[in-house]
Design an enzyme around this catalytic site. Sequence first.
Site, short mmCIF file in Angstrom:
data_model
loop_
_atom_site.label_atom_id
_atom_site.label_comp_id
_atom_site.label_asym_id
_atom_site.label_seq_id
_atom_site.Cartn_x
_atom_site.Cartn_y
_atom_site.Cartn_z
N ASP A 193 11.24 1.75 -1.93
CA ASP A 193 9.92 1.78 -1.67
C ASP A 193 9.07 2.28 -2.89
O ASP A 193 9.48 3.06 -3.67
CB ASP A 193 9.91 3.16 -0.66
CG ASP A 193 8.49 3.14 -0.03
OD1 ASP A 193 8.24 2.30 1.01
OD2 ASP A 193 7.54 3.78 -0.28
N ASN A 230 -3.61 -0.15 -3.75
CA ASN A 230 -4.22 -1.33 -3.11
C ASN A 230 -5.72 -0.73 -2.70
O ASN A 230 -6.75 -1.65 -2.96
CB ASN A 230 -3.85 -1.60 -1.78
CG ASN A 230 -2.81 -2.71 -1.84
OD1 ASN A 230 -2.66 -3.49 -2.76
ND2 ASN A 230 -2.22 -2.96 -0.65
N ASP A 245 -0.89 -7.53 -4.23
CA ASP A 245 0.14 -8.75 -4.00
C ASP A 245 0.65 -9.15 -5.47
O ASP A 245 1.98 -9.27 -5.49
CB ASP A 245 -0.53 -9.78 -3.51
CG ASP A 245 -0.88 -9.65 -1.95
OD1 ASP A 245 -0.42 -8.70 -1.58
OD2 ASP A 245 -1.69 -10.41 -1.36
N GLU A 281 5.16 -2.58 1.38
CA GLU A 281 5.88 -2.23 -0.19
C GLU A 281 7.24 -1.88 -0.07
O GLU A 281 7.71 -1.19 -0.98
CB GLU A 281 4.85 -1.02 -0.73
CG GLU A 281 5.07 0.11 -0.15
CD GLU A 281 4.12 0.40 1.06
OE1 GLU A 281 4.12 1.56 1.32
OE2 GLU A 281 3.72 -0.52 1.66
#
Length: 219
Positions: free
Chosen positions: A79, A87, A96, A123
């Site tokens: 993770d 983000n 991305d 993620e």
Amino acid sequence: EHWMMCAIVGAALLLSGFSTVMREQATRQQYLLRILLRWQAQHDPLTGLSNRRHFEEWANTGFHQARQECQPVALAIIDVDHFKKYNDHYGHQQGDYALQKIARSLQNVANRPLDLAIRLGGEEFAVIAYGETAESLDARLHGFMTELRALAITHAHSPTASHMTASIGICEVMDGENLESVYQRADQALYVAKTSGRDRVVLWGNLPLPAMPVFGSKY
């Protein structure tokens, strides 16, 4: 009449050959299209890694094969730490791009024929390694952590480090265990990695008992 008959037979043979070639070409195209559609159904479009569906398909056959061949199988859940903050600050396009970099590094870890690198969603990633103990997969994933640090993906809003980091939980498949049970134990190890400071790898076998989270928990 003789030459006319020869011409007719020749034309018929030519048409027959052309028809055969066209049928073979159509068959090849259909075959390639089926392969392409199957690949798309099994892979994540952003990273090119296997998706959750392929992961589940692999487990259905891989676990059985491992029991038959008396081979270990190890699962790691990865993770990315504080990815929402990344983000929010840098934008989804940069997010991305960062995930694609991480995916390439994980693909380098899962580089053997029966290994699988998976994007579970968002993620969260996974690596499943055939013929691998939890300890040996741990060593390989420490290499991934080193590579991730070397990528130096700047993360100014991370409370953990100035660059992007990841937390990892690993467990080894027990005899007769199903995917949900294996995932739950790897998830428990990931929970401990998250709650004990992040940017680390934790093996399920090293956890204090009882382990805390349940399958599918969010933290």
